[in-house]
Every structure is written in C-alpha cells, then in structure tokens.
Design a protein around this motif. Structure first.
Motif, PDB file in Angstrom:
ATOM      1  N   GLY A   1      19.713  33.464  -9.827  1.00 40.02           N
ATOM      2  CA  GLY A   1      19.077  33.896  -8.590  1.00 40.02           C
ATOM      3  C   GLY A   1      19.338  32.919  -7.450  1.00 40.02           C
ATOM      4  O   GLY A   1      19.549  33.335  -6.303  1.00 40.02           O
ATOM      5  N   ARG A   2      19.337  31.612  -7.756  1.00 39.12           N
ATOM      6  CA  ARG A   2      19.626  30.621  -6.717  1.00 39.12           C
ATOM      7  C   ARG A   2      21.073  30.751  -6.243  1.00 39.12           C
ATOM      8  O   ARG A   2      21.356  30.617  -5.052  1.00 39.12           O
ATOM      9  N   SER A   3      21.997  31.020  -7.160  1.00 38.79           N
ATOM     10  CA  SER A   3      23.398  31.226  -6.771  1.00 38.79           C
ATOM     11  C   SER A   3      23.531  32.438  -5.845  1.00 38.79           C
ATOM     12  O   SER A   3      24.254  32.380  -4.837  1.00 38.79           O
ATOM     13  N   LEU A   4      22.850  33.520  -6.189  1.00 35.08           N
ATOM     14  CA  LEU A   4      22.875  34.711  -5.338  1.00 35.08           C
ATOM     15  C   LEU A   4      22.245  34.421  -3.982  1.00 35.08           C
ATOM     16  O   LEU A   4      22.724  34.903  -2.948  1.00 35.08           O
ATOM     17  N   PHE A   5      21.172  33.628  -3.978  1.00 36.86           N
ATOM     18  CA  PHE A   5      20.521  33.264  -2.714  1.00 36.86           C
ATOM     19  C   PHE A   5      21.464  32.476  -1.819  1.00 36.86           C
ATOM     20  O   PHE A   5      21.585  32.751  -0.619  1.00 36.86           O
ATOM     21  N   PHE A   6      22.155  31.482  -2.394  1.00 33.00           N
ATOM     22  CA  PHE A   6      23.089  30.692  -1.596  1.00 33.00           C
ATOM     23  C   PHE A   6      24.226  31.560  -1.063  1.00 33.00           C
ATOM     24  O   PHE A   6      24.620  31.442   0.107  1.00 33.00           O
ATOM     25  N   ALA A   7      24.773  32.431  -1.924  1.00 32.52           N
ATOM     26  CA  ALA A   7      25.893  33.278  -1.501  1.00 32.52           C
ATOM     27  C   ALA A   7      25.449  34.262  -0.421  1.00 32.52           C
ATOM     28  O   ALA A   7      26.138  34.448   0.595  1.00 32.52           O
ATOM     29  N   PHE A   8      24.287  34.895  -0.631  1.00 31.06           N
ATOM     30  CA  PHE A   8      23.803  35.867   0.349  1.00 31.06           C
ATOM     31  C   PHE A   8      23.398  35.176   1.646  1.00 31.06           C
ATOM     32  O   PHE A   8      23.711  35.662   2.741  1.00 31.06           O
ATOM     33  N   GLY A   9      22.710  34.038   1.538  1.00 27.95           N
ATOM     34  CA  GLY A   9      22.306  33.307   2.736  1.00 27.95           C
ATOM     35  C   GLY A   9      23.498  32.829   3.536  1.00 27.95           C
ATOM     36  O   GLY A   9      23.505  32.903   4.780  1.00 27.95           O
ATOM     37  N   THR A  10      24.523  32.331   2.854  1.00 28.97           N
ATOM     38  CA  THR A  10      25.739  31.895   3.537  1.00 28.97           C
ATOM     39  C   THR A  10      26.416  33.059   4.240  1.00 28.97           C
ATOM     40  O   THR A  10      26.914  32.917   5.369  1.00 28.97           O
ATOM     41  N   THR A  11      26.436  34.217   3.596  1.00 27.19           N
ATOM     42  CA  THR A  11      27.044  35.401   4.208  1.00 27.19           C
ATOM     43  C   THR A  11      26.316  35.788   5.492  1.00 27.19           C
ATOM     44  O   THR A  11      26.952  36.068   6.517  1.00 27.19           O
ATOM     45  N   ILE A  12      24.988  35.793   5.463  1.00 21.53           N
ATOM     46  CA  ILE A  12      24.215  36.154   6.657  1.00 21.53           C
ATOM     47  C   ILE A  12      24.449  35.146   7.775  1.00 21.53           C
ATOM     48  O   ILE A  12      24.656  35.508   8.946  1.00 21.53           O
TER      49      ILE A  12
ATOM     50  N   LEU B   1      23.319  25.266   2.225  1.00 18.53           N
ATOM     51  CA  LEU B   1      23.626  26.374   3.129  1.00 18.53           C
ATOM     52  C   LEU B   1      24.463  25.904   4.311  1.00 18.53           C
ATOM     53  O   LEU B   1      25.378  26.607   4.758  1.00 18.53           O
ATOM     54  N   ILE B   2      24.165  24.720   4.837  1.00 17.20           N
ATOM     55  CA  ILE B   2      24.948  24.185   5.947  1.00 17.20           C
ATOM     56  C   ILE B   2      26.384  23.946   5.511  1.00 17.20           C
ATOM     57  O   ILE B   2      27.345  24.343   6.195  1.00 17.20           O
ATOM     58  N   GLY B   3      26.556  23.281   4.366  1.00 15.89           N
ATOM     59  CA  GLY B   3      27.902  22.981   3.895  1.00 15.89           C
ATOM     60  C   GLY B   3      28.701  24.227   3.552  1.00 15.89           C
ATOM     61  O   GLY B   3      29.879  24.343   3.924  1.00 15.89           O
ATOM     62  N   MET B   4      28.079  25.184   2.864  1.00 12.03           N
ATOM     63  CA  MET B   4      28.787  26.402   2.498  1.00 12.03           C
ATOM     64  C   MET B   4      29.113  27.242   3.727  1.00 12.03           C
ATOM     65  O   MET B   4      30.204  27.836   3.816  1.00 12.03           O
ATOM     66  N   SER B   5      28.191  27.319   4.675  1.00 15.89           N
ATOM     67  CA  SER B   5      28.445  28.094   5.894  1.00 15.89           C
ATOM     68  C   SER B   5      29.596  27.497   6.686  1.00 15.89           C
ATOM     69  O   SER B   5      30.455  28.221   7.208  1.00 15.89           O
ATOM     70  N   TYR B   6      29.632  26.173   6.768  1.00 13.06           N
ATOM     71  CA  TYR B   6      30.733  25.521   7.480  1.00 13.06           C
ATOM     72  C   TYR B   6      32.067  25.789   6.783  1.00 13.06           C
ATOM     73  O   TYR B   6      33.083  26.048   7.452  1.00 13.06           O
ATOM     74  N   SER B   7      32.076  25.754   5.466  1.00 15.96           N
ATOM     75  CA  SER B   7      33.320  25.943   4.728  1.00 15.96           C
ATOM     76  C   SER B   7      33.839  27.372   4.814  1.00 15.96           C
ATOM     77  O   SER B   7      35.064  27.594   4.856  1.00 15.96           O
ATOM     78  N   LEU B   8      32.943  28.353   4.854  1.00 11.95           N
ATOM     79  CA  LEU B   8      33.343  29.759   4.767  1.00 11.95           C
ATOM     80  C   LEU B   8      33.348  30.476   6.112  1.00 11.95           C
ATOM     81  O   LEU B   8      33.809  31.616   6.187  1.00 11.95           O
TER      82      LEU B   8
END
Length: 298
Positions: free
Chosen positions: A83-94, A170-177
């Motif tokens: 669930g945390r993985s899905l949260f990070f992926a979905f949050g990064t997408t938004i 979320l900051i790091g993943m959003s910056y990368s993607l």
C-alpha cells in the motif's frame, strides 16, 4: 492499366511463395523476439517457479509445492508495504501531473518556437545524471543542516525535518519522474487543434469551460500515457525510498531486495512479491492500452 497489371502480378507471386511470405516477417522479428525470450519471458518464468517454493534459499533444490508465498503477501505487514508503494507511485503521479501540465502547455503553446527545443533539453538534462547522484543531491538540500534549512534559519523561520520521511520520498521521486510527464504531455499539447479553441471562444465559452471540454478531451490519451509511465516507474523505484525515506518508508522494491540480497535470503517470497509487482504493472499497462489510445471526443 499498367499499374493494375503489376499489382495483379505481385499478388500472384505472393500466392506462389507462401513460405517466403511467412519467413520475411519472422526474420525481421527474430532478433527482438529472441532478446525478449531470453531476457524477459524466461526470467519471468523462473521467478514464477521460485515463487511456488516456500522458504527456498540459494543452493536449495527447486521443488514447487504451492502458493504459500502468495498467501503470505496478504499478511497485514506486507499489505501495508505494498500500500505504501502504491501511495508513493500514485502521489508522485499526481504531483508530476499538477507540476508538469502547466509547464508542458507553456512550452507547447506559448513559448516562442525557437526556444522550445532548448526548453525541452533543459528538462532532459537531469536524466543524463545518475539517479543515485540526484538522490544524494536532495539529501544535501533537505537534511537538517542542508541548504533549505540553512536558508530558513537565515530568514528567521523554523527549520523542517524533511529527510527520512514520506515527504522526502515524494519530493525525490517527483523530481526524478517529472521530465517524463512533461515530455509526453508536450507531445500531445503540440498537436492541440487551436481551431476548436477559437470556435469555443466564438461561441461564448469561458477559459475554464474551454479547458475541460476542448483541451482535456484532445490530450486525454497523452495524460493517460504520461500518468501510467510515471506510475509504473514510481512503483518500482528503489533508490529514492532507500536514500530519502529511511527505515519507515519500506516499499515493495526494497522488500524484494531484502528477500534476495538481505539477511533473510528468502528467494521464494521475494519471487512472489516480484510476480505481484509484475501483475500490478501489467494491469496498469492494460488500462493504458484500453484508455490511453481512445479517440478524443470532439
């Protein structure tokens, strides 16, 4: 008449050589087909076989005996990790969609034509560096004695604890993607039919109505493609959660790593988790194929 005769002769030759017609596409597809077979299909089948063996370790005999590893995934602890993985992926997408759409729209529709390639290059440049280096750069910025908190201290503002938590991930993943989101949205927005926007304005539609009824339907396949790409990539991200999230931000990718290379060494359970991620990614791709290529409503 001459062209018709040539076409008829060509059709007759194709009917006379059915084997050659069958071999030609096979020869063209053989290199990529062999590559996919050796590096995708066979490894996936091996992982699936290992997932059917409970508590298997390196050197143990592979003897598939059931779905105990898959049942174990539904333990509350591992459900929380997934669930945390899905949260990070979905949050990064938004986050990437909210930040990337205005930028892509500005580059595609407002920025001067001569500057567009240079602006796109600016978004591609971060991808030329290692994701590991980008994560360490964010650690330098977000740590308690880092650049951001030092700036807050100089301004008399309270400092923030931004490392080893979900916000940092979320900051790091959003910056990368974010570059992936911008590039795909730009490709869709560049093809936007401005005649429809002008027609909507002539008919009295306000900017908000024009955006939701004209712009969004036209670029909806691009939004779906960009969102799915970011979601799928974020779901399997290992570096950002590992370096920026700390022990409290365990994700499925980190859990799989621990099962194969950590102290537990449970390859069967790690393989089952891998197959679960493959299933989630396959569902995302199926949704992209179904909805991402839909014709825009006009």
């Amino acid at each position: 008449m001459i062209n018709l005769e040539k076409n008829e002769i060509s059709k007759i030759e194709q009917l006379q050589h059915p084997v050659r017609n069958w071999l030609q596409p096979l020869v063209l597809l053989a290199p990529s087909g062999i590559w996919l077979l050796l590096l995708l299909v066979l490894p996936t089948l091996i992982i699936f076989e290992l997932s059917l063996v409970a508590d298997i370790r390196p050197g143990d005999l592979v003897n598939p005996n059931g779905f105990k590893n898959y049942i174990r995934i539904f333990d509350s602890l591992y459900v929380q990790v997934i669930g945390r993985s899905l949260f990070f992926a979905f949050g990064t997408t938004i986050i990437c969609l909210i930040l990337g759409f205005p930028v892509a729209y500005w580059i595609a529709q407002i920025a001067p034509q001569r500057w567009r390639n240079l602006l796109l290059l600016g978004f591609v440049l971060p991808l030329w560096t290692s994701s590991l280096l980008r994560s360490y750069a964010w650690i330098t910025i977000l740590r308690p004695t880092g650049l951001l908190n030092s700036l807050f201290s100089n301004l008399g503002l309270p400092t923030w604890e931004l490392v080893n938590n979900s916000q940092a991930v979320l900051i790091g993943m959003s910056y990368s993607l974010l570059p992936y989101m911008v590039l795909i949205l730009y490709a869709s927005l560049e093809k936007l039919d401005k005649r429809l926007l002008e027609a909507a304005a002539d008919l009295g539609a306000n900017p908000v109505e024009t955006f939701y009824q004209i712009t969004v339907p036209q670029i909806l396949p691009g939004i779906a493609a960009a969102s799915m790409l970011v979601f799928i990539t974020g779901l399997g991200d290992f570096v950002d959660p590992e370096l920026l999230g700390g022990a409290s931000s365990m994700t499925a990718a980190r859990l799989i790593y621990n099962q194969f290379l950590g102290a537990t060494q449970n390859w069967g359970f790690g393989s089952a988790l891998s197959m679960m991620l493959i299933l989630l990614v396959s569902i995302a791709i199926a949704l992209l194929i179904k909805f991402g290529e839909a014709a825009p409503k006009r």
